[in-house]
Write a protein that holds these residues in place. Structure first.
Motif, mmCIF file in Angstrom:
data_model
loop_
_atom_site.group_PDB
_atom_site.id
_atom_site.type_symbol
_atom_site.label_atom_id
_atom_site.label_comp_id
_atom_site.label_asym_id
_atom_site.label_seq_id
_atom_site.Cartn_x
_atom_site.Cartn_y
_atom_site.Cartn_z
ATOM 1 N N PRO A 139 0.839 -1.211 0.000
ATOM 2 C CA PRO A 139 0.000 0.000 0.000
ATOM 3 C C PRO A 139 0.868 1.252 0.000
ATOM 4 O O PRO A 139 1.866 1.325 0.729
ATOM 5 N N THR A 140 0.511 2.205 -0.841
ATOM 6 C CA THR A 140 1.317 3.412 -1.015
ATOM 7 C C THR A 140 0.598 4.630 -0.458
ATOM 8 O O THR A 140 -0.611 4.788 -0.646
ATOM 9 N N CYS A 141 1.352 5.490 0.209
ATOM 10 C CA CYS A 141 0.796 6.744 0.710
ATOM 11 C C CYS A 141 0.466 7.645 -0.475
ATOM 12 O O CYS A 141 1.298 7.835 -1.375
ATOM 13 N N LEU A 142 -0.717 8.194 -0.480
ATOM 14 C CA LEU A 142 -1.160 8.998 -1.616
ATOM 15 C C LEU A 142 -0.472 10.354 -1.679
ATOM 16 O O LEU A 142 -0.440 10.987 -2.730
ATOM 17 N N ARG A 143 0.100 10.805 -0.563
ATOM 18 C CA ARG A 143 0.734 12.120 -0.567
ATOM 19 C C ARG A 143 2.223 12.045 -0.922
ATOM 20 O O ARG A 143 2.658 12.678 -1.884
ATOM 21 N N CYS A 144 2.994 11.258 -0.170
ATOM 22 C CA CYS A 144 4.447 11.220 -0.409
ATOM 23 C C CYS A 144 4.849 10.140 -1.413
ATOM 24 O O CYS A 144 6.008 10.076 -1.822
ATOM 25 N N ARG A 145 3.884 9.279 -1.809
ATOM 26 C CA ARG A 145 4.120 8.230 -2.796
ATOM 27 C C ARG A 145 5.095 7.164 -2.309
ATOM 28 O O ARG A 145 5.644 6.410 -3.109
ATOM 29 N N ARG A 146 5.306 7.094 -1.018
ATOM 30 C CA ARG A 146 6.160 6.065 -0.424
ATOM 31 C C ARG A 146 5.273 4.947 0.115
ATOM 32 O O ARG A 146 4.094 5.165 0.411
ATOM 33 N N PRO A 147 5.830 3.709 0.256
ATOM 34 C CA PRO A 147 5.050 2.658 0.915
ATOM 35 C C PRO A 147 4.585 3.137 2.287
ATOM 36 O O PRO A 147 5.327 3.835 2.988
ATOM 37 N N GLN A 148 3.374 2.764 2.673
ATOM 38 C CA GLN A 148 2.792 3.287 3.911
ATOM 39 C C GLN A 148 3.649 2.980 5.140
ATOM 40 O O GLN A 148 3.680 3.771 6.088
ATOM 41 N N LYS A 149 4.353 1.846 5.120
ATOM 42 C CA LYS A 149 5.177 1.478 6.283
ATOM 43 C C LYS A 149 6.379 2.405 6.448
ATOM 44 O O LYS A 149 6.946 2.490 7.534
ATOM 45 N N VAL A 150 6.782 3.052 5.366
ATOM 46 C CA VAL A 150 7.927 3.971 5.439
ATOM 47 C C VAL A 150 7.490 5.359 4.960
ATOM 48 O O VAL A 150 8.252 6.072 4.297
ATOM 49 N N CYS A 151 6.272 5.727 5.295
ATOM 50 C CA CYS A 151 5.710 7.019 4.891
ATOM 51 C C CYS A 151 6.544 8.171 5.449
ATOM 52 O O CYS A 151 6.992 8.145 6.597
ATOM 53 N N LEU A 152 6.762 9.188 4.621
ATOM 54 C CA LEU A 152 7.563 10.347 5.030
ATOM 55 C C LEU A 152 6.717 11.589 5.299
ATOM 56 O O LEU A 152 7.254 12.678 5.469
ATOM 57 N N CYS A 153 5.406 11.422 5.358
ATOM 58 C CA CYS A 153 4.528 12.571 5.582
ATOM 59 C C CYS A 153 4.813 13.338 6.874
ATOM 60 O O CYS A 153 4.622 14.559 6.904
ATOM 61 N N PRO A 154 5.265 12.663 7.969
ATOM 62 C CA PRO A 154 5.594 13.435 9.175
ATOM 63 C C PRO A 154 6.685 14.475 8.952
ATOM 64 O O PRO A 154 6.827 15.409 9.744
ATOM 65 N N PHE A 155 7.460 14.316 7.869
ATOM 66 C CA PHE A 155 8.560 15.244 7.592
ATOM 67 C C PHE A 155 8.179 16.284 6.530
ATOM 68 O O PHE A 155 8.999 17.137 6.180
ATOM 69 N N LEU A 156 6.959 16.204 6.028
ATOM 70 C CA LEU A 156 6.476 17.184 5.055
ATOM 71 C C LEU A 156 5.784 18.322 5.793
ATOM 72 O O LEU A 156 5.303 18.150 6.913
ATOM 73 N N PRO A 157 5.705 19.497 5.177
ATOM 74 C CA PRO A 157 4.969 20.598 5.815
ATOM 75 C C PRO A 157 3.493 20.235 5.952
ATOM 76 O O PRO A 157 2.938 19.559 5.087
ATOM 77 N N GLN A 158 2.858 20.684 7.042
ATOM 78 C CA GLN A 158 1.449 20.359 7.254
ATOM 79 C C GLN A 158 0.577 20.898 6.129
ATOM 80 O O GLN A 158 -0.384 20.257 5.703
ATOM 81 N N GLN A 159 0.917 22.068 5.643
ATOM 82 C CA GLN A 159 0.219 22.668 4.515
ATOM 83 C C GLN A 159 1.232 22.930 3.399
ATOM 84 O O GLN A 159 2.388 23.248 3.671
ATOM 85 N N PRO A 160 0.827 22.796 2.129
ATOM 86 C CA PRO A 160 1.754 23.086 1.024
ATOM 87 C C PRO A 160 2.324 24.503 1.140
ATOM 88 O O PRO A 160 1.625 25.426 1.567
ATOM 89 N N LEU A 161 3.576 24.647 0.776
ATOM 90 C CA LEU A 161 4.239 25.953 0.846
ATOM 91 C C LEU A 161 3.638 26.912 -0.180
ATOM 92 O O LEU A 161 3.473 26.561 -1.353
ATOM 93 N N GLU A 162 3.342 28.111 0.254
ATOM 94 C CA GLU A 162 2.812 29.116 -0.659
ATOM 95 C C GLU A 162 3.969 29.774 -1.409
ATOM 96 O O GLU A 162 4.798 30.459 -0.809
ATOM 97 N N VAL A 163 4.040 29.528 -2.697
ATOM 98 C CA VAL A 163 5.096 30.112 -3.528
ATOM 99 C C VAL A 163 4.473 30.700 -4.785
ATOM 100 O O VAL A 163 3.434 30.220 -5.267
ATOM 101 N N SER A 164 5.106 31.723 -5.324
ATOM 102 C CA SER A 164 4.631 32.315 -6.575
ATOM 103 C C SER A 164 5.289 31.666 -7.785
ATOM 104 O O SER A 164 4.755 31.698 -8.899
#
Length: 285
Positions: free
Chosen positions: A49-74
């Motif tokens: 099973p793959t995490c839909l956000r970080c695209r990593r296998p759920q067992k090694v999901c890296l979402c805890p290391f991603l920003p809670q909200q996407p970075l606002e950039v122009s």
């Protein structure tokens, strides 16, 4: 041993007490045999099973290391990706895309690009606000350009080529539309944190690292670089804890007498190796 064709004669078979070969009968037997094989159930390898956000296998999901909200950039990124990168397990582009708002990190896969098949990319390349991140003699220092032109006041597009260094070089040279935007490079003294993949020299960066530095310069916000590198560091740390080895750059291996592969005989490749030893400022192309 003679490996020539074997010809069965009906007479010789009958003489040996065997039935004569009938071509149609043999064909029917062959069809039946393949039919039996085709009827066997196909074993489909079960994918983790793959995490839909970080695209990593759920067992090694890296979402805890991603920003809670996407970075606002122009700034809008366009990552032109070599097809071989899609099958790599330890990719950095999915982590980059997970950190940015939808539409700010556009991934376009292919080797050759033209206006007919890629009209949107062609329009981006013709836009005078577009920069392409690719080192070379014609490249300008992105930081100097940003300071000189007050570049942060304008919404820019940045094209980044994603692939090995040889793949990126080939894609840049073979696609004329990539020669239209202003060519820029990064001159920050930053060593790659992507230590689980070999780089040509110590200052050559992964796609995510290039994007992190470019965005921090264009958005005039150094915190962006820190946030974007966080999942990459976590990925490398996890891999090293589970058996991966640190991959030193070719430059490091050559300088320290650790390069254990045969030296090239091709003069152009020899010059490239020498450049790794002498050029400290630009990644070799």
């Amino acid at each position: 041993m003679d490996n020539g064709p074997c010809v069965c004669s009906p007479i010789s078979l009958e003489e040996n007490g065997l039935p004569a070969c009938d071509g149609s009968y043999a064909d029917d037997e062959l069809v039946d045999a393949f039919g039996d094989l085709a009827a066997l159930p196909v074993e489909v390898e079960e994918r983790r099973p793959t995490c839909l956000r970080c695209r990593r296998p759920q067992k090694v999901c890296l979402c805890p290391f991603l920003p809670q909200q996407p970075l606002e950039v122009s700034t809008c990124l366009y990552v032109v990706q070599h097809p071989a990168e899609e099958s790599r397990v330890l990719r950095t582009v999915p982590l980059l895309a997970a950190c940015l708002p939808q539409g700010k990190c556009n991934v376009i896969v292919g080797r050759r690009f033209n206006e007919e098949k890629h009209p949107e990319l062609a329009a981006v390349c013709r836009n005078d606000k577009t920069l392409i991140l690719y080192p070379g003699p014609k490249s300008q220092n992105l930081e100097e350009l940003a300071q000189r032109l007050e570049i942060s006041a304008v919404k820019h597009n940045v094209i980044i080529i994603d692939g090995t260094w040889s793949q990126a070089k080939n894609m840049f040279l073979k696609n004329s539309m990539f020669h239209l935007p202003k060519q820029v490079q990064l001159n920050r003294n930053l060593s790659s944190q992507y230590v689980i993949r070999t780089q040509p020299s110590n200052i050559c960066l992964s796609t995510l690292e290039c994007a992190a530095v470019a965005l921090s310069v264009l958005e005039k916000n150094d915190e962006i670089q820190e946030i974007l590198l966080r999942p990459l560091k976590a990925l490398c740390s996890f891999q090293l804890q589970h058996g991966a080895q640190v991959h030193h750059s070719k430059e490091h291996l050559l300088r320290n007498g650790m390069y254990d592969k045969p030296m090239p005989k091709n003069k152009r490749k020899i010059k490239r190796m020498e450049k790794l030893m002498t050029d400290h400022n630009v990644c070799p192309r």
